[in-house]
Design an enzyme around this catalytic site. Structure first.
Site, mmCIF file in Angstrom:
data_model
loop_
_atom_site.group_PDB
_atom_site.id
_atom_site.type_symbol
_atom_site.label_atom_id
_atom_site.label_comp_id
_atom_site.label_asym_id
_atom_site.label_seq_id
_atom_site.Cartn_x
_atom_site.Cartn_y
_atom_site.Cartn_z
ATOM 1 N N VAL A 15 0.829 -1.104 -0.028
ATOM 2 C CA VAL A 15 -0.057 -0.079 0.142
ATOM 3 C C VAL A 15 0.786 1.303 0.008
ATOM 4 O O VAL A 15 0.629 2.226 -0.885
ATOM 5 C CB VAL A 15 -1.124 0.038 1.331
ATOM 6 C CG1 VAL A 15 -1.944 1.137 1.066
ATOM 7 C CG2 VAL A 15 -1.663 -1.219 1.093
ATOM 8 N N ILE A 135 -13.464 0.757 -1.328
ATOM 9 C CA ILE A 135 -14.983 1.027 -1.206
ATOM 10 C C ILE A 135 -15.281 2.062 -0.141
ATOM 11 O O ILE A 135 -14.652 2.032 1.061
ATOM 12 C CB ILE A 135 -15.797 0.088 -0.768
ATOM 13 C CG1 ILE A 135 -15.661 -1.225 -1.878
ATOM 14 C CG2 ILE A 135 -17.297 0.114 -0.403
ATOM 15 C CD1 ILE A 135 -16.522 -2.486 -1.375
ATOM 16 N N ASP A 200 -9.650 -11.275 9.854
ATOM 17 C CA ASP A 200 -9.508 -10.110 9.073
ATOM 18 C C ASP A 200 -10.582 -9.455 8.834
ATOM 19 O O ASP A 200 -10.828 -8.077 9.156
ATOM 20 C CB ASP A 200 -8.699 -10.437 7.779
ATOM 21 C CG ASP A 200 -8.846 -9.230 6.704
ATOM 22 O OD1 ASP A 200 -7.866 -8.434 6.643
ATOM 23 O OD2 ASP A 200 -9.490 -9.184 5.717
ATOM 24 N N LYS A 204 -12.617 -5.745 10.554
ATOM 25 C CA LYS A 204 -13.334 -4.667 9.870
ATOM 26 C C LYS A 204 -14.708 -4.540 10.503
ATOM 27 O O LYS A 204 -15.430 -3.332 10.392
ATOM 28 C CB LYS A 204 -13.480 -4.953 8.212
ATOM 29 C CG LYS A 204 -11.971 -5.131 7.652
ATOM 30 C CD LYS A 204 -12.039 -5.803 6.264
ATOM 31 C CE LYS A 204 -10.534 -6.071 5.801
ATOM 32 N NZ LYS A 204 -10.468 -6.857 4.503
ATOM 33 N N GLY A 301 -5.828 -4.632 -2.399
ATOM 34 C CA GLY A 301 -4.987 -4.398 -3.441
ATOM 35 C C GLY A 301 -4.232 -3.015 -3.424
ATOM 36 O O GLY A 301 -4.797 -2.170 -2.801
HETATM 37 N N1 LIG Z 1 -2.400 -5.166 1.097
HETATM 38 C C1 LIG Z 1 -3.753 -4.514 0.916
HETATM 39 O O1 LIG Z 1 -4.227 -4.877 -0.095
HETATM 40 C C2 LIG Z 1 -4.308 -3.772 2.306
HETATM 41 C C3 LIG Z 1 -5.611 -3.457 1.968
HETATM 42 C C4 LIG Z 1 -6.142 -2.570 2.945
HETATM 43 C C5 LIG Z 1 -5.312 -2.492 4.193
HETATM 44 N N2 LIG Z 1 -4.078 -2.858 4.442
HETATM 45 C C6 LIG Z 1 -3.312 -2.439 5.610
HETATM 46 O O2 LIG Z 1 -2.257 -1.457 5.227
HETATM 47 C C7 LIG Z 1 -1.002 -1.681 6.048
HETATM 48 C C8 LIG Z 1 0.234 -2.123 5.421
HETATM 49 O O3 LIG Z 1 -0.123 -3.341 4.518
HETATM 50 P P1 LIG Z 1 0.881 -3.643 3.235
HETATM 51 O O4 LIG Z 1 -0.022 -5.008 2.633
HETATM 52 O O5 LIG Z 1 1.025 -2.556 2.356
HETATM 53 O O6 LIG Z 1 2.141 -4.473 4.059
HETATM 54 P P2 LIG Z 1 3.565 -4.840 3.576
HETATM 55 O O7 LIG Z 1 3.448 -4.876 1.897
HETATM 56 O O8 LIG Z 1 4.040 -5.838 4.285
HETATM 57 O O9 LIG Z 1 4.392 -3.674 4.004
HETATM 58 C C9 LIG Z 1 4.765 -3.076 5.040
HETATM 59 C C10 LIG Z 1 5.696 -1.984 5.022
HETATM 60 O O10 LIG Z 1 5.908 -1.360 6.611
HETATM 61 C C11 LIG Z 1 7.271 -1.571 6.721
HETATM 62 N N3 LIG Z 1 7.627 -1.810 8.188
HETATM 63 C C12 LIG Z 1 7.427 -2.940 8.602
HETATM 64 N N4 LIG Z 1 7.628 -2.804 9.921
HETATM 65 C C13 LIG Z 1 8.412 -1.605 10.280
HETATM 66 C C14 LIG Z 1 8.780 -0.616 11.347
HETATM 67 N N5 LIG Z 1 8.936 -1.473 12.576
HETATM 68 N N6 LIG Z 1 9.433 0.299 10.880
HETATM 69 C C15 LIG Z 1 8.981 0.858 9.841
HETATM 70 N N7 LIG Z 1 8.788 0.275 8.909
HETATM 71 C C16 LIG Z 1 8.298 -0.851 8.997
HETATM 72 C C17 LIG Z 1 7.886 -2.497 5.799
HETATM 73 O O11 LIG Z 1 9.212 -2.037 5.517
HETATM 74 P P3 LIG Z 1 10.308 -3.051 4.635
HETATM 75 O O12 LIG Z 1 9.755 -2.930 3.140
HETATM 76 O O13 LIG Z 1 11.571 -2.672 4.762
HETATM 77 O O14 LIG Z 1 10.077 -4.552 4.881
HETATM 78 C C18 LIG Z 1 7.056 -2.344 4.599
HETATM 79 O O15 LIG Z 1 7.410 -1.531 3.795
HETATM 80 C C19 LIG Z 1 -1.586 -2.844 7.091
HETATM 81 O O16 LIG Z 1 -2.111 -2.412 8.276
HETATM 82 C C20 LIG Z 1 -2.623 -3.487 6.222
HETATM 83 O O17 LIG Z 1 -3.723 -4.506 7.096
HETATM 84 C C21 LIG Z 1 -3.684 -3.620 3.180
#
Ligand SMILES: NC(=O)c1ccc[n+]([C@@H]2O[C@H](COP(=O)([O-])OP(=O)(O)OC[C@H]3O[C@@H](n4cnc5c(N)ncnc54)[C@H](OP(=O)(O)O)[C@@H]3O)[C@@H](O)[C@H]2O)c1
Length: 430
Positions: A15, A135, A200, A204, A301
């Protein structure tokens, strides 16, 4: 002259990277529509040495750097998890910075404390990305429906589970085969536990319930069941009865309290939510003034979720320029309390494996009769196979703990083999 707003981006994963990219691609649209230019001043990540599409000067391994930069007005938390994310959000609020987050797990578990702090600090938290990806359900419930009393919300809130159940119904395949297919297509995480075990979607649902009913329901008062126990057989029997099985979040206001449950649920095949297939999400909201409404779209996504984060950034910009604001959640006492899990009333589907001999149905019906529970229909398919045969019962409205106690007595009958399979049935208001 456009106003410049400093943004601190925590997380550059799925994200975070999308938000960064779209802040650049939508720069002109945002300028023209809201007269604001967002400047990403710092990007916090775990591993600063990873190559990324962002200048190395912006990167930091210390999330607290975002709080310390006086030019940052909005902190966007897209790290996920509990500890660092919570410290960052609390630090940002205390420093007077607006927070935008997609962290549903953190809000569901600690919403009460976080929004309490937001109110104390007079700084809002925006969280559109936390529920149903692209959404705009949060803004709709909070703003467009502000005058409504909410009778119910029903949501398909987890794309991975919905994909699996849709494929089981369409292709007649089993749970494991459908999960393998979802993983191969990138629709399931390497560890899909939180998606398939219902949590999950439950996070929500807790957020939606808080918005609609004005208080944070403790996770222990939410009935949460996963889809990993749903079999191909149940999908077929449900279809024969005119239903399909969805991982459904049910949020309802009853006379005795608010019920929140997330579990595999039979819904009538003719209901609009039954046609929500694949990885899509949908939420049906019933308000006393607006009536029935339906929201549909991609629930996760990079792009859909980034769209919601950018919407929140625009709202943050308006707040920074003096637009009236609240902290993002308003506590009120209009609806009382949460209904304990066992006290909710529901219809049920029950599948038993029984000995193929006369009198078994009468024994089962007798137990439910003694418990004051009615049976609305029964199917016992013809079979030539040796061994136990399936017996499917549709149960009228029953109090959950009374139904479960009766199921326990049925399971103890000598003629009943294997543990009974019970699923909720949602008939929806007429
Ligand atoms: N993915 C989706 O479709 C989606 C949809 C809705 C909501 N969300 C929510 O959005 C959030 C992020 O999701 P994501 O899918 O983008 O996660 P992700 O791909 O796992 O990315 C997490 C990011 O956070 C960084 N990070 C982790 N621990 C950290 C720390 N202690 N200090 C600083 N940076 C740190 C990671 O760094 P590195 O890159 O160095 O590992 C990475 O860049 C979550 O809360 C998730 O529930 C996600």
């Amino acid at each position: 002259m456009d106003k410049k707003i400093g943004v601190g981006l925590a997380g550059f994963g799925t994200v975070g990277a999308g938000v960064y990219r779209h802040l650049l691609s939508a720069r002109d649209v945002l300028r023209r529509r809201i007269g604001v230019e967002f400047e990403v001043r710092r990007v916090a990540v775990r591993d600063v040495s990873k190559p990324r599409e962002v200048s190395g000067d912006l990167l930091t391994g210390r999330a607290s750097d975002l709080i310390e930069d006086p030019e940052i007005g909005v902190v966007v938390e897209l790290i996920g998890g509990m500890t660092t994310a919570r410290e960052l959000i609390e630090g940002a609020l205390r420093a007077g910075k607006i927070v935008v987050t997609g962290n549903k797990a953190l809000l569901a578990e600690h919403g009460e404390a976080l929004f309490g702090l937001a109110e104390e600090c007079g700084v809002p938290i925006f969280y559109e990305a936390a529920v149903a990806g692209g959404i705009p359900i949060i803004k709709s419930v909070r703003e467009a429906f502000v005058a409504n009393r909410f009778e119910s919300m029903h949501g398909i809130l987890n794309g991975t589970s919905n994909y699996i159940l849709s494929r089981m119904a369409e292709a007649g395949i089993g749970y494991q085969e459908a999960l393998d297919e979802a993983s191969a297509l990138g629709y399931a995480e390497a560890d899909p536990t939180l998606d398939v075990n219902g949590w999950d979607a439950a996070h929500k649902a807790i957020i939606l319930a808080a918005l609609a009913y004005g208080f944070w329901i403790p996770p222990s008062d939410v009935l949460v069941r996963g889809i990993d126990t749903v079999t191909r057989e149940d999908v077929c029997f449900a279809a024969e009865l005119g239903y399909c099985i969805k991982l459904l979040a049910t949020i309802k206001a009853g006379a005795d309290g608010i019920e929140v449950r997330v579990c595999p649920t039979l819904i009538p095949s003719r209901h609009v939510l039954a046609s929500v297939g694949g990885v899509f999400n949908a939420i049906a909201v019933h308000g006393d003034i607006v009536g029935e409404t339906l929201f549909y779209g991609r629930g996760a996504g990079q792009d859909p979720t980034s769209s919601s984060v950018l919407g929140d950034l625009a709202e943050a910009a308006a707040a920074l320029q003096g637009a009236p604001r609240n902290c993002g959640f308003i506590r009120h006492e209009l609806y009382g309390k949460a209904l304990p899990v066992g006290a909710a009333i529901s219809k049920f589907y029950l599948r038993l494996a029984v000995e193929d001999r006369p009198g078994v149905l009468a024994q089962v019906a007798g137990i439910f009769g003694e418990a004051g529970i009615g049976i609305s229909s029964v199917i016992q398919p013809e079979t030539t196979a040796e061994g136990p045969v399936p017996l499917i019962l549709m149960i009228h409205d029953a109090v959950t703990h009374v139904f479960e106690a009766a199921c326990g007595r049925v399971a103890a009958l000598e003629a009943v083999k294997d543990a009974p399979v019970a699923l909720h049935v949602e008939a929806f208001a007429p």
